[in-house]
Design a protein around this motif. Structure first.
Motif, PDB file in Angstrom:
ATOM      1  N   SER A   1      -0.013  -5.404 -18.988  1.00  0.00           N
ATOM      2  CA  SER A   1       0.736  -4.665 -20.027  1.00  0.00           C
ATOM      3  C   SER A   1       2.222  -4.597 -19.719  1.00  0.00           C
ATOM      4  N   GLY A   2       2.593  -5.120 -18.496  1.00  0.00           N
ATOM      5  CA  GLY A   2       4.003  -4.910 -18.141  1.00  0.00           C
ATOM      6  C   GLY A   2       4.556  -5.888 -17.131  1.00  0.00           C
ATOM      7  N   THR A   3       5.078  -5.332 -16.018  1.00  0.00           N
ATOM      8  CA  THR A   3       5.865  -6.110 -15.055  1.00  0.00           C
ATOM      9  C   THR A   3       5.099  -7.302 -14.468  1.00  0.00           C
ATOM     10  N   GLY A   4       3.823  -7.059 -14.127  1.00  0.00           N
ATOM     11  CA  GLY A   4       3.025  -8.172 -13.625  1.00  0.00           C
ATOM     12  C   GLY A   4       3.212  -8.480 -12.154  1.00  0.00           C
ATOM     13  N   THR A   5       3.573  -7.484 -11.333  1.00  0.00           N
ATOM     14  CA  THR A   5       3.692  -7.798  -9.897  1.00  0.00           C
ATOM     15  C   THR A   5       2.315  -8.038  -9.289  1.00  0.00           C
ATOM     16  N   ASN A   6       1.288  -7.367  -9.816  1.00  0.00           N
ATOM     17  CA  ASN A   6      -0.078  -7.672  -9.335  1.00  0.00           C
ATOM     18  C   ASN A   6      -0.493  -9.059  -9.794  1.00  0.00           C
ATOM     19  N   LEU A   7      -0.139  -9.410 -11.026  1.00  0.00           N
ATOM     20  CA  LEU A   7      -0.406 -10.776 -11.513  1.00  0.00           C
ATOM     21  C   LEU A   7       0.245 -11.783 -10.582  1.00  0.00           C
ATOM     22  N   GLN A   8       1.495 -11.511 -10.207  1.00  0.00           N
ATOM     23  CA  GLN A   8       2.230 -12.434  -9.320  1.00  0.00           C
ATOM     24  C   GLN A   8       1.469 -12.618  -8.012  1.00  0.00           C
TER      25      GLN A   8
ATOM     26  N   LEU B   1      -7.973  -6.739 -14.426  1.00  0.00           N
ATOM     27  CA  LEU B   1      -7.057  -5.842 -15.141  1.00  0.00           C
ATOM     28  C   LEU B   1      -5.946  -5.476 -14.160  1.00  0.00           C
ATOM     29  N   ALA B   2      -4.745  -5.993 -14.422  1.00  0.00           N
ATOM     30  CA  ALA B   2      -3.627  -5.817 -13.487  1.00  0.00           C
ATOM     31  C   ALA B   2      -2.523  -5.028 -14.179  1.00  0.00           C
ATOM     32  N   GLY B   3      -2.647  -3.713 -14.138  1.00  0.00           N
ATOM     33  CA  GLY B   3      -1.672  -2.894 -14.847  1.00  0.00           C
ATOM     34  C   GLY B   3      -1.909  -2.942 -16.343  1.00  0.00           C
ATOM     35  N   PHE B   4      -3.171  -3.136 -16.717  1.00  0.00           N
ATOM     36  CA  PHE B   4      -3.540  -3.193 -18.140  1.00  0.00           C
ATOM     37  C   PHE B   4      -3.770  -1.757 -18.585  1.00  0.00           C
TER      38      PHE B   4
ATOM     39  N   ASN C   1     -10.549  -3.858 -11.697  1.00  0.00           N
ATOM     40  CA  ASN C   1      -9.342  -3.101 -12.025  1.00  0.00           C
ATOM     41  C   ASN C   1      -8.703  -2.602 -10.738  1.00  0.00           C
ATOM     42  N   ILE C   2      -7.386  -2.451 -10.780  1.00  0.00           N
ATOM     43  CA  ILE C   2      -6.666  -1.892  -9.629  1.00  0.00           C
ATOM     44  C   ILE C   2      -6.140  -0.518 -10.018  1.00  0.00           C
ATOM     45  N   HIS C   3      -6.339   0.444  -9.098  1.00  0.00           N
ATOM     46  CA  HIS C   3      -5.894   1.813  -9.388  1.00  0.00           C
ATOM     47  C   HIS C   3      -5.086   2.304  -8.190  1.00  0.00           C
ATOM     48  N   PRO C   4      -3.943   2.953  -8.427  1.00  0.00           N
ATOM     49  CA  PRO C   4      -3.047   3.335  -7.327  1.00  0.00           C
ATOM     50  C   PRO C   4      -3.398   4.663  -6.648  1.00  0.00           C
ATOM     51  N   SER C   5      -4.695   4.797  -6.248  1.00  0.00           N
ATOM     52  CA  SER C   5      -5.096   5.918  -5.383  1.00  0.00           C
ATOM     53  C   SER C   5      -6.386   5.507  -4.677  1.00  0.00           C
TER      54      SER C   5
ATOM     55  N   ALA D   1      -1.375   8.583 -10.844  1.00  0.00           N
ATOM     56  CA  ALA D   1      -2.161   8.901  -9.637  1.00  0.00           C
ATOM     57  C   ALA D   1      -1.253   9.135  -8.436  1.00  0.00           C
ATOM     58  N   GLN D   2      -0.133   8.397  -8.405  1.00  0.00           N
ATOM     59  CA  GLN D   2       0.787   8.538  -7.260  1.00  0.00           C
ATOM     60  C   GLN D   2       1.373   9.957  -7.244  1.00  0.00           C
ATOM     61  N   LYS D   3       1.738  10.442  -8.435  1.00  0.00           N
ATOM     62  CA  LYS D   3       2.333  11.786  -8.540  1.00  0.00           C
ATOM     63  C   LYS D   3       1.288  12.839  -8.198  1.00  0.00           C
TER      64      LYS D   3
ATOM     65  N   ILE E   1       2.633   1.841  -2.375  1.00  0.00           N
ATOM     66  CA  ILE E   1       1.266   1.595  -2.854  1.00  0.00           C
ATOM     67  C   ILE E   1       1.177   0.206  -3.483  1.00  0.00           C
ATOM     68  N   ARG E   2       2.219  -0.165  -4.221  1.00  0.00           N
ATOM     69  CA  ARG E   2       2.199  -1.467  -4.890  1.00  0.00           C
ATOM     70  C   ARG E   2       2.135  -2.602  -3.862  1.00  0.00           C
ATOM     71  N   GLU E   3       2.815  -2.415  -2.731  1.00  0.00           N
ATOM     72  CA  GLU E   3       2.742  -3.452  -1.691  1.00  0.00           C
ATOM     73  C   GLU E   3       1.307  -3.586  -1.190  1.00  0.00           C
ATOM     74  N   ALA E   4       0.605  -2.452  -1.086  1.00  0.00           N
ATOM     75  CA  ALA E   4      -0.811  -2.480  -0.668  1.00  0.00           C
ATOM     76  C   ALA E   4      -1.663  -3.144  -1.755  1.00  0.00           C
ATOM     77  N   GLU E   5      -1.347  -2.860  -3.011  1.00  0.00           N
ATOM     78  CA  GLU E   5      -2.078  -3.464  -4.133  1.00  0.00           C
ATOM     79  C   GLU E   5      -2.004  -4.987  -4.067  1.00  0.00           C
ATOM     80  N   HIS E   6      -0.836  -5.477  -3.686  1.00  0.00           N
ATOM     81  CA  HIS E   6      -0.608  -6.936  -3.665  1.00  0.00           C
ATOM     82  C   HIS E   6      -1.385  -7.607  -2.536  1.00  0.00           C
TER      83      HIS E   6
HETATM   84  C1  GRF Z   1       0.325  -0.750 -10.654  1.00  0.00           C
HETATM   85  O1  GRF Z   1       0.935   0.372 -10.086  1.00  0.00           O
HETATM   86  C2  GRF Z   1      -1.145  -0.512 -10.797  1.00  0.00           C
HETATM   87  O2  GRF Z   1      -1.684   0.331  -9.799  1.00  0.00           O
HETATM   88  C3  GRF Z   1      -1.239   0.182 -12.116  1.00  0.00           C
HETATM   89  O3  GRF Z   1      -0.231  -0.389 -12.931  1.00  0.00           O
HETATM   90  C4  GRF Z   1       0.756  -0.940 -12.091  1.00  0.00           C
HETATM   91  C5  GRF Z   1       0.821  -2.406 -12.414  1.00  0.00           C
HETATM   92  O4  GRF Z   1       2.012  -2.884 -11.994  1.00  0.00           O
HETATM   93  N1  GRF Z   1      -2.540  -0.018 -12.682  1.00  0.00           N
HETATM   94  P1  GRF Z   1       2.318  -4.447 -12.242  1.00  0.00           P
HETATM   95  O5  GRF Z   1       2.420  -4.648 -13.745  1.00  0.00           O
HETATM   96  O6  GRF Z   1       1.180  -5.224 -11.659  1.00  0.00           O
HETATM   97  O7  GRF Z   1       3.615  -4.656 -11.530  1.00  0.00           O
END
Ligand code: GRF
Length: 202
Positions: A8-15, A85-88, A106-110, A120-122, A169-174
């Motif tokens: 839905s957005g930046t796509g750093t997880n996609l990257q 689902l990467a930030g979907f 799906n990836i969730h930031p907690s 979730a981070q907040k 957290i995003r670095e861990a997600e990657h």
């Molecule tokens: C990440 O923080 C992920 O945990 C959440 O949405 C964000 C996706 O970021 N579901 P990106 O689009 O992958 O950069």
């Protein structure tokens, strides 16, 4: 394994996932990237990597069922076997989730089950926990509640703001999402009919 990534957005997880599947050891290839929003950075990342993209704009559909149905059609057209689902940022309907049960991550930031839902981070910061993290899980009908595939812990520092914590957290997600993609894409980890993962699969 033919993979589609929904964004839905930046796509750093996609990257991170695109970099993972380029490794010769990878059992996956990303054949499609779908965004529910036009013009987002994630679409540019996919195009630059030569991956086909589609925009399925949820605002153009009268119902969630029709939106999900269009996504499903694209997935079938491209012979997709696993959905990431990467930030979907859309909630998917029961019929769609059931159809893709065991084939959608799906990836969730907690560290689920703590801090489900948005920001979730907040939530973690406000709860005063000293450790949080990220979770990659199979998507179930209940939001943020499917069987957990990979988790990575992340410390919360006394100096942390929502932004500094989200970045850590995003670095861990990657790391976590690519690891989970390989576990499921290679068949090493499967979802059982009872909705759980075999413990000996690890
Ligand atoms: C990440 O923080 C992920 O945990 C959440 O949405 C964000 C996706 O970021 N579901 P990106 O689009 O992958 O950069």
């Amino acid at each position: 394994t033919r993979v589609a990534v929904l964004i839905s957005g930046t796509g750093t997880n996609l990257q991170a996932l695109m970099e993972q599947v380029k490794k010769p050891s990878s059992s996956a290839e990303i054949v499609m990237v779908i965004s529910n929003r036009p013009g987002v950075m994630g679409l540019k990342r996919a195009s630059m990597a030569g991956i086909q993209t589609r925009v399925v704009d949820h605002k153009l559909y009268g119902s969630r069922a029709e939106f999900d149905g269009t996504i499903d059609k694209v997935l079938e057209e491209f012979g997709v076997e696993l959905v990431c689902l990467a930030g979907f940022m859309r909630i998917l309907t029961g019929p769609f989730v059931r159809k893709w049960s065991g084939k959608m991550l799906n990836i969730h930031p907690s560290l689920l089950p703590s801090f489900k839902g948005v920001n979730a981070q907040k939530q973690a910061l406000q709860a005063g926990v000293r450790v949080t993290g990220c979770t990659v899980h199979f998507v179930a009908e209940e939001v943020d509640a499917g069987a957990i595939v990979v988790q990575e812990a992340v410390p919360i520092l006394v100096t942390d703001t929502e932004d500094s914590l989200s970045e850590r957290i995003r670095e861990a997600e990657h790391r976590a999402f690519p690891a989970a993609l390989e576990l499921v894409g290679s068949g090493a980890v499967k979802l059982r009919d009872d909705g759980r993962i075999d413990p000996e699969q690890y």
